[in-house]
Motif scaffolding. Structure first.
Motif, PDB file in Angstrom:
ATOM      1  N   LEU A  10       4.863 -13.058  20.501  1.00 33.62           N
ATOM      2  CA  LEU A  10       4.901 -11.830  21.381  1.00 33.62           C
ATOM      3  C   LEU A  10       4.667 -10.769  20.468  1.00 33.62           C
ATOM      4  O   LEU A  10       5.952 -10.272  19.626  1.00 33.62           O
ATOM      5  N   ASP A  11       3.899  -9.752  20.369  1.00 33.85           N
ATOM      6  CA  ASP A  11       3.537  -8.670  19.564  1.00 33.85           C
ATOM      7  C   ASP A  11       2.296  -7.826  20.153  1.00 33.85           C
ATOM      8  O   ASP A  11       1.321  -8.496  20.819  1.00 33.85           O
ATOM      9  N   GLU A  12       2.549  -6.539  20.436  1.00 32.27           N
ATOM     10  CA  GLU A  12       1.783  -5.883  21.250  1.00 32.27           C
ATOM     11  C   GLU A  12       0.446  -5.424  20.308  1.00 32.27           C
ATOM     12  O   GLU A  12      -0.569  -4.988  20.648  1.00 32.27           O
ATOM     13  N   ASP A  13       0.652  -5.484  19.092  1.00 38.17           N
ATOM     14  CA  ASP A  13      -0.207  -5.146  18.002  1.00 38.17           C
ATOM     15  C   ASP A  13      -1.448  -6.418  17.799  1.00 38.17           C
ATOM     16  O   ASP A  13      -1.046  -7.234  17.344  1.00 38.17           O
ATOM     17  N   PRO A  47       9.240 -16.606  32.348  1.00 40.25           N
ATOM     18  CA  PRO A  47       8.307 -17.410  32.859  1.00 40.25           C
ATOM     19  C   PRO A  47       7.032 -17.511  31.817  1.00 40.25           C
ATOM     20  O   PRO A  47       6.365 -18.497  31.541  1.00 40.25           O
ATOM     21  N   VAL A  48       6.889 -16.309  31.077  1.00 39.78           N
ATOM     22  CA  VAL A  48       5.817 -16.380  30.093  1.00 39.78           C
ATOM     23  C   VAL A  48       6.018 -17.302  28.951  1.00 39.78           C
ATOM     24  O   VAL A  48       5.111 -17.965  28.444  1.00 39.78           O
ATOM     25  N   ILE A  49       7.013 -17.387  28.385  1.00 38.88           N
ATOM     26  CA  ILE A  49       7.633 -18.231  27.690  1.00 38.88           C
ATOM     27  C   ILE A  49       7.737 -19.511  27.841  1.00 38.88           C
ATOM     28  O   ILE A  49       7.217 -20.435  27.316  1.00 38.88           O
ATOM     29  N   GLY A  53       5.473 -23.263  26.800  1.00 42.79           N
ATOM     30  CA  GLY A  53       6.286 -24.705  26.530  1.00 42.79           C
ATOM     31  C   GLY A  53       6.721 -24.443  25.071  1.00 42.79           C
ATOM     32  O   GLY A  53       6.492 -25.572  24.194  1.00 42.79           O
ATOM     33  N   ALA A  54       7.091 -23.113  24.853  1.00 44.10           N
ATOM     34  CA  ALA A  54       7.479 -22.849  23.252  1.00 44.10           C
ATOM     35  C   ALA A  54       8.834 -23.487  22.946  1.00 44.10           C
ATOM     36  O   ALA A  54       9.736 -23.880  23.672  1.00 44.10           O
TER      37      ALA A  54
END
Length: 166
Positions: A10-13, A47-49, A53-54
């Motif tokens: 998860l990173d916005e860049d 839910p994204v994580i 299936g992390a």
């Protein structure tokens, strides 16, 4: 067949997302969350994580730096902990000193140089594998205990007070 460890990154860049993917893809199954996939509210990040299936999450400390997101990596970590207290999470940042002062789980903070220098990257990969291995062993132990307690309940046996809390 040996299954690769699944990373949710998860990173916005976009540049950091590409660096992470390119540097980790050979050894791990890397799920990059694109900026449009980030929920508006941090409460909706789990839910994204989960969908990824992390086995481990790597999150940027300053997710809100560009102004696109309203929450930080620290906010994401707190939300993850509401759902899974033991899932391995690492927070990467170019602002380690700020993160150390502002975050509650300082042991998960790593400089972003772990993603783009060969020596640091290899060490970080070892750390990811070790954290996931420890998590999987702990999870297997807990699942075994739950199975045993369920079997005892199904047989009509009583549980002790401490076992009932499990």
């Amino acid at each position: 067949m040996n299954t690769k460890i699944k990373i949710c990154f998860l990173d916005e860049d976009e540049n950091w997302r590409m660096d992470a993917y390119n540097n980790l893809k050979e050894d791990f199954d890397v799920h990059i969350v694109e900026i449009e996939q980030f929920p508006r509210n941090v409460a909706d990040i789990w839910p994204v994580i989960e969908e990824a299936g992390a086995d481990v999450v790597i999150v940027d400390y300053r997710l809100n730096e560009s102004g696109v997101l309203s929450y930080t990596g620290e906010n994401v970590v707190r939300e993850i902990r509401k759902h899974n207290k033991h899932l391995p999470v690492f927070m990467v940042t170019s602002f380690e000193n700020n993160a150390i002062l502002e975050c509650t789980e300082v042991q998960i903070i790593r400089g972003k140089n772990v993603l783009n220098t060969a020596e640091n990257l290899e060490q970080f990969k070892k750390l990811l594998r070790a954290a996931v291995g420890q998590y999987q062993r702990k999870k297997a132990t807990c699942e075994s205990v739950v199975r045993e307690l369920s079997n005892r309940i199904n047989k009509g046996e009583s549980l002790s007070e401490s076992e009932s809390k499990f």
